[in-house]
Enzyme design. Structure first.
Site, PDB file in Angstrom:
ATOM      1  N   PRO A 197       0.826  -1.212   0.000  1.00 28.11           N
ATOM      2  CA  PRO A 197       0.000   0.000   0.000  1.00 28.11           C
ATOM      3  C   PRO A 197       0.859   1.260   0.000  1.00 28.11           C
ATOM      4  O   PRO A 197       1.948   1.273   0.551  1.00 28.11           O
ATOM      5  CB  PRO A 197      -0.799  -0.109   1.299  1.00 28.11           C
ATOM      6  CG  PRO A 197      -0.062  -1.065   2.148  1.00 28.11           C
ATOM      7  CD  PRO A 197       0.669  -1.990   1.230  1.00 28.11           C
ATOM      8  N   GLU A 198       0.371   2.321  -0.643  1.00 26.37           N
ATOM      9  CA  GLU A 198       1.058   3.603  -0.599  1.00 26.37           C
ATOM     10  C   GLU A 198       0.513   4.436   0.560  1.00 26.37           C
ATOM     11  O   GLU A 198      -0.475   4.082   1.199  1.00 26.37           O
ATOM     12  CB  GLU A 198       0.865   4.325  -1.937  1.00 26.37           C
ATOM     13  CG  GLU A 198       1.528   3.563  -3.089  1.00 26.37           C
ATOM     14  CD  GLU A 198       2.158   4.477  -4.119  1.00 26.37           C
ATOM     15  OE1 GLU A 198       2.583   5.589  -3.751  1.00 26.37           O
ATOM     16  OE2 GLU A 198       2.247   4.071  -5.279  1.00 26.37           O
TER      17      GLU A 198
END
Ligand SMILES: [Zn+2]
Length: 282
Positions: free
Chosen positions: A2-3
């Site tokens: 995930p960013e």
């Protein structure tokens, strides 16, 4: 992985449901995942959920905290009789009965609600530590891209004399934290800068534009709840993040640049798929 906008979205969702809940017990289903002494948190009440870089921090009222990194495949899922809230790597676990075979740690609250930490590949972790020691952990991390202390002058000072590509350096977590591959590609397109420019060739005006663009795409990602590219990341409430509906270049090879209409190209930069406009990004 995930960013930053995805992790921020999870932290905000958990902040809506966790504060005020008291820990009844902590179940460790895999020895590798949980670090620290769970007994410090028994009977303690959650004060707040925050985020720093890609780390989620659960603050307790006895001045202990639990810090959580989802890494590649981690999930955090809060469950009570009425709702199911959380995020992370999308698998059938986020709709199926829990615990599952990927559940590594289970936090039971006194009101029968539960927080599950699931992780297929076991790179993710939870750590229990005194809140006072958080600053020690975080001094090793560069400031977040969206922090006020990341100014054009700060970024320019980190880029000068560096021959590495600008894309590689804006994703370097020792310079600033939070810009992953998707948002780095988009920020460079907004700023009209070629991803393979040597960092030291950027003027202060270009650095200023690029930093502003980076902050804008991250803020937009946060507002829209992140991305769902490659099915790697889906919001657990069943509402996929909407950033993909406004993405500028990432995953859009052959489609028109939103600045100038030229077809977007895909190349590799430091081994990562990189999308850019060959016309307006110089
Ligand atoms: Zn263009």
């Amino acid at each position: 992985m995930p960013e930053l906008p995805e992790v921020e979205t999870i932290a905000r969702k958990l902040q809506l449901v966790l504060p005020g809940r008291e820990i009844q017990s902590i179940e460790q289903l895999h020895p590798k995942t949980l670090h620290g002494t769970p007994e410090y948190l028994l009977g303690q009440t959650i004060k707040q959920v925050t985020r720093r870089a890609k780390i989620i921090i659960i603050h307790f009222d006895n001045n202990f905290s639990m810090i959580i990194h989802l890494k590649m495949t981690g999930q955090l899922i809060y469950l009570d009789k009425k709702i199911r809230v959380g995020g992370g790597h999308p698998t059938t676990d986020w709709v199926n009965q829990l615990p599952s075979k990927h559940t590594r740690t289970v936090i039971h609250f006194t009101d029968d609600s539960t927080l599950f930490f699931n992780d297929q590949r076991l790179f993710g972790w939870l750590k229990i530590m005194p809140t006072a020691e958080l600053s020690v952990v975080f001094t090793l991390l560069a400031p977040d891209v969206i922090d006020e202390q990341v100014t054009p002058e700060y970024l320019a000072s980190k880029l000068q004399k560096r021959s590495s590509t600008i894309k590689q350096l804006i994703m370097d977590n020792t310079i600033m934290a939070g810009l992953g591959n998707i948002y780095a590609c988009d920020a460079l397109n907004v700023a009209r800068i070629h991803p393979q420019r040597p960092a030291k060739t950027l003027t202060l005006a270009e650095v200023t534009t690029l930093l502003a663009a980076s902050k804008v795409v991250l803020q937009q990602g946060i507002e829209l709840g992140g991305t769902t590219f490659d099915g790697k990341y889906v919001d657990i409430e069943g509402m996929a993040g909407q950033y993909q509906s406004v993405v500028r270049v990432y995953g859009r090879e052959g489609m028109p640049c939103l600045n100038c209409g030229t077809p977007i190209k895909k190349i590799k930069v430091e081994g990562r798929g990189t999308y850019f406009c060959p016309q307006c990004q110089l």
